[in-house]
Design a protein around this motif. Structure first.
Motif, PDB file in Angstrom:
ATOM      1  N   SER A 175       0.823  -1.217   0.000  1.00 40.77           N
ATOM      2  CA  SER A 175       0.000   0.000   0.000  1.00 40.77           C
ATOM      3  C   SER A 175       0.857   1.267   0.000  1.00 40.77           C
ATOM      4  CB  SER A 175      -0.922   0.022   1.226  1.00 40.77           C
ATOM      5  OG  SER A 175      -0.166   0.304   2.399  1.00 40.77           O
ATOM      6  N   GLY A 176       2.171   1.100   0.198  1.00 43.12           N
ATOM      7  CA  GLY A 176       3.066   2.247   0.287  1.00 43.12           C
ATOM      8  C   GLY A 176       3.419   2.605   1.721  1.00 43.12           C
ATOM      9  N   LEU A 177       2.756   1.977   2.682  1.00 44.97           N
ATOM     10  CA  LEU A 177       3.028   2.248   4.088  1.00 44.97           C
ATOM     11  C   LEU A 177       4.493   1.936   4.393  1.00 44.97           C
ATOM     12  CD1 LEU A 177       1.590   3.155   6.692  1.00 44.97           C
ATOM     13  CD2 LEU A 177       1.255   0.744   7.218  1.00 44.97           C
ATOM     14  N   GLY A 178       5.175   2.882   5.033  1.00 40.68           N
ATOM     15  CA  GLY A 178       6.588   2.699   5.367  1.00 40.68           C
ATOM     16  C   GLY A 178       7.540   3.183   4.293  1.00 40.68           C
ATOM     17  N   ALA A 179       7.024   3.550   3.128  1.00 43.69           N
ATOM     18  CA  ALA A 179       7.896   4.045   2.049  1.00 43.69           C
ATOM     19  C   ALA A 179       8.631   5.295   2.525  1.00 43.69           C
ATOM     20  CB  ALA A 179       7.078   4.349   0.806  1.00 43.69           C
ATOM     21  N   ARG A 180       9.878   5.405   2.084  1.00 41.69           N
ATOM     22  CA  ARG A 180      10.693   6.554   2.468  1.00 41.69           C
ATOM     23  C   ARG A 180      11.289   7.196   1.237  1.00 41.69           C
ATOM     24  NH1 ARG A 180      15.382   4.998   5.851  1.00 41.69           N
ATOM     25  NH2 ARG A 180      16.544   6.784   5.141  1.00 41.69           N
ATOM     26  N   GLN A 181      11.254   8.526   1.197  1.00 38.96           N
ATOM     27  CA  GLN A 181      11.819   9.284   0.080  1.00 38.96           C
ATOM     28  C   GLN A 181      12.544  10.514   0.600  1.00 38.96           C
ATOM     29  OE1 GLN A 181       8.095  10.010  -2.010  1.00 38.96           O
ATOM     30  NE2 GLN A 181       8.779   8.687  -3.670  1.00 38.96           N
ATOM     31  N   ARG A 182      13.489  10.985  -0.188  1.00 37.94           N
ATOM     32  CA  ARG A 182      14.159  12.262   0.080  1.00 37.94           C
ATOM     33  C   ARG A 182      13.672  13.240  -0.983  1.00 37.94           C
ATOM     34  NH1 ARG A 182      18.963  10.784  -0.449  1.00 37.94           N
ATOM     35  NH2 ARG A 182      19.177  10.137   1.708  1.00 37.94           N
ATOM     36  N   LEU A 183      13.130  14.365  -0.548  1.00 37.54           N
ATOM     37  CA  LEU A 183      12.598  15.370  -1.463  1.00 37.54           C
ATOM     38  C   LEU A 183      13.389  16.664  -1.321  1.00 37.54           C
ATOM     39  CD1 LEU A 183       9.923  13.690  -0.217  1.00 37.54           C
ATOM     40  CD2 LEU A 183       8.834  15.106  -1.914  1.00 37.54           C
ATOM     41  N   THR A 184      13.651  17.284  -2.445  1.00 36.43           N
ATOM     42  CA  THR A 184      14.246  18.614  -2.456  1.00 36.43           C
ATOM     43  C   THR A 184      13.249  19.546  -3.126  1.00 36.43           C
ATOM     44  OG1 THR A 184      16.491  17.737  -2.544  1.00 36.43           O
ATOM     45  CG2 THR A 184      16.197  20.041  -3.219  1.00 36.43           C
ATOM     46  N   TRP A 185      12.917  20.605  -2.400  1.00 39.71           N
ATOM     47  CA  TRP A 185      11.950  21.596  -2.853  1.00 39.71           C
ATOM     48  C   TRP A 185      12.669  22.893  -3.139  1.00 39.71           C
ATOM     49  CZ3 TRP A 185       6.590  20.785  -3.026  1.00 39.71           C
ATOM     50  CH2 TRP A 185       6.153  19.555  -2.529  1.00 39.71           C
ATOM     51  N   LYS A 186      12.309  23.527  -4.248  1.00 40.11           N
ATOM     52  CA  LYS A 186      12.781  24.888  -4.518  1.00 40.11           C
ATOM     53  C   LYS A 186      11.578  25.790  -4.340  1.00 40.11           C
ATOM     54  CE  LYS A 186      12.234  24.108  -9.424  1.00 40.11           C
ATOM     55  NZ  LYS A 186      12.863  23.957 -10.690  1.00 40.11           N
ATOM     56  N   SER A 187      11.834  26.947  -3.810  1.00 40.66           N
ATOM     57  CA  SER A 187      10.722  27.822  -3.481  1.00 40.66           C
ATOM     58  C   SER A 187      10.743  29.070  -4.350  1.00 40.66           C
ATOM     59  CB  SER A 187      10.809  28.203  -2.004  1.00 40.66           C
ATOM     60  OG  SER A 187      11.959  28.984  -1.770  1.00 40.66           O
ATOM     61  N   VAL A 188       9.763  29.909  -4.136  1.00 43.84           N
ATOM     62  CA  VAL A 188       9.729  31.191  -4.813  1.00 43.84           C
ATOM     63  C   VAL A 188      10.892  32.049  -4.306  1.00 43.84           C
ATOM     64  CG1 VAL A 188       8.341  33.257  -5.199  1.00 43.84           C
ATOM     65  CG2 VAL A 188       7.229  31.022  -5.083  1.00 43.84           C
ATOM     66  N   LEU A 189      11.142  31.961  -3.007  1.00 44.51           N
ATOM     67  CA  LEU A 189      12.291  32.654  -2.407  1.00 44.51           C
ATOM     68  C   LEU A 189      13.565  31.893  -2.766  1.00 44.51           C
ATOM     69  CD1 LEU A 189      10.725  33.397   1.089  1.00 44.51           C
ATOM     70  CD2 LEU A 189      10.965  34.966  -0.858  1.00 44.51           C
ATOM     71  N   PRO A 190      14.717  32.531  -2.705  1.00 45.14           N
ATOM     72  CA  PRO A 190      15.950  31.883  -3.170  1.00 45.14           C
ATOM     73  C   PRO A 190      16.569  30.908  -2.160  1.00 45.14           C
ATOM     74  CG  PRO A 190      16.417  34.115  -2.484  1.00 45.14           C
ATOM     75  CD  PRO A 190      14.934  33.937  -2.359  1.00 45.14           C
ATOM     76  N   TYR A 191      15.844  29.832  -1.854  1.00 47.25           N
ATOM     77  CA  TYR A 191      16.420  28.765  -1.037  1.00 47.25           C
ATOM     78  C   TYR A 191      15.741  27.450  -1.382  1.00 47.25           C
ATOM     79  CZ  TYR A 191      12.348  29.208   2.123  1.00 47.25           C
ATOM     80  OH  TYR A 191      11.079  29.258   2.645  1.00 47.25           O
ATOM     81  N   ARG A 192      16.384  26.366  -0.990  1.00 52.41           N
ATOM     82  CA  ARG A 192      15.848  25.024  -1.187  1.00 52.41           C
ATOM     83  C   ARG A 192      15.747  24.353   0.181  1.00 52.41           C
ATOM     84  NH1 ARG A 192      17.928  26.345  -5.858  1.00 52.41           N
ATOM     85  NH2 ARG A 192      17.345  25.313  -7.782  1.00 52.41           N
ATOM     86  N   LEU A 193      14.845  23.397   0.297  1.00 50.58           N
ATOM     87  CA  LEU A 193      14.723  22.585   1.498  1.00 50.58           C
ATOM     88  C   LEU A 193      14.769  21.120   1.099  1.00 50.58           C
ATOM     89  CD1 LEU A 193      11.825  24.400   3.386  1.00 50.58           C
ATOM     90  CD2 LEU A 193      14.228  24.325   4.058  1.00 50.58           C
ATOM     91  N   THR A 194      15.510  20.331   1.868  1.00 52.30           N
ATOM     92  CA  THR A 194      15.586  18.892   1.631  1.00 52.30           C
ATOM     93  C   THR A 194      15.201  18.183   2.922  1.00 52.30           C
ATOM     94  OG1 THR A 194      17.320  19.138  -0.027  1.00 52.30           O
ATOM     95  CG2 THR A 194      17.087  16.970   0.979  1.00 52.30           C
ATOM     96  N   PHE A 195      14.344  17.189   2.783  1.00 55.16           N
ATOM     97  CA  PHE A 195      13.951  16.402   3.950  1.00 55.16           C
ATOM     98  C   PHE A 195      13.529  15.016   3.481  1.00 55.16           C
ATOM     99  CE2 PHE A 195      10.463  19.216   2.711  1.00 55.16           C
ATOM    100  CZ  PHE A 195       9.459  18.321   2.409  1.00 55.16           C
ATOM    101  N   GLU A 196      13.504  14.085   4.427  1.00 58.04           N
ATOM    102  CA  GLU A 196      13.026  12.741   4.143  1.00 58.04           C
ATOM    103  C   GLU A 196      11.621  12.592   4.693  1.00 58.04           C
ATOM    104  OE1 GLU A 196      15.680   9.649   5.430  1.00 58.04           O
ATOM    105  OE2 GLU A 196      17.320  10.462   4.215  1.00 58.04           O
ATOM    106  N   THR A 197      10.814  11.858   3.962  1.00 58.19           N
ATOM    107  CA  THR A 197       9.455  11.589   4.410  1.00 58.19           C
ATOM    108  C   THR A 197       9.239  10.079   4.464  1.00 58.19           C
ATOM    109  OG1 THR A 197       7.114  12.033   3.980  1.00 58.19           O
ATOM    110  CG2 THR A 197       8.505  11.766   2.060  1.00 58.19           C
ATOM    111  N   ARG A 198       8.503   9.653   5.465  1.00 61.42           N
ATOM    112  CA  ARG A 198       8.119   8.249   5.597  1.00 61.42           C
ATOM    113  C   ARG A 198       6.600   8.190   5.683  1.00 61.42           C
ATOM    114  NH1 ARG A 198      10.296   3.478   6.894  1.00 61.42           N
ATOM    115  NH2 ARG A 198      12.255   4.361   7.622  1.00 61.42           N
TER     116      ARG A 198
END
Length: 156
Positions: free
Chosen positions: A48-71
């Motif tokens: 079902s996807g339960l427990g899946a883990r990913q690393r995402l990098t987001w770019k924003s309108v402002l000049p910075y990026r955020l990276t985090f892992e989601t489970r």
């Protein structure tokens, strides 16, 4: 750490199943969501996807990026998708799905803390700007999803 409780609402004139499938397939978000720069699969999770883990990098309108892992911590098909995040943001994100009168309604609740020292230091003054930035990224996501599904997104 600075805490944020943010809610975004998307209304898309598309079948619930199509909207669910597009959001559930987060590995494909960079194709249609301008703010998602990169998604890396780390663990598959169960069927079902339960427990899946990913690393995402987001770019924003402002000049910075955020990276985090989601489970993925909760999956209720066509109703709810929830995940915990760790990294430059820590907390919980929940996608809620409903459908009425030909419109799928998606509500995203984001309860996170920032862990980057510069963001925490600036938070007392920059909080409205960070919240505006989040809203802009989410608004573009809703528009991108509507384009992907060739659907109309009624104004909020």
């Amino acid at each position: 750490m600075s805490e944020y409780r943010l809610t975004s609402l998307w209304r898309i004139a598309a079948p619930l199943e199509a909207v669910w499938d597009a959001i559930y397939d987060s590995a494909a978000w960079p194709v249609w969501w301008k703010g998602v720069e990169c998604v890396v699969d780390i663990e598959k999770g169960d069927a079902s996807g339960l427990g899946a883990r990913q690393r995402l990098t987001w770019k924003s309108v402002l000049p910075y990026r955020l990276t985090f892992e989601t489970r993925v911590t909760r999956v209720e098909p066509l109703r709810l998708l929830e995940g915990r995040v760790e990294g430059e943001l820590e907390g919980v994100g929940r996608w809620h799905f409903s459908h009425e009168d030909g419109v799928t309604v998606v509500r995203y609740d984001w309860q996170v803390r920032t862990t980057r020292p510069w963001m925490n230091w600036l938070a007392p003054l920059a909080r409205p700007l960070f919240e505006w930035n989040h809203d802009a990224v989410m608004r573009e996501g809703g528009q991108g999803l509507a384009r992907l599904l060739d659907a109309h997104a009624p104004p909020e």
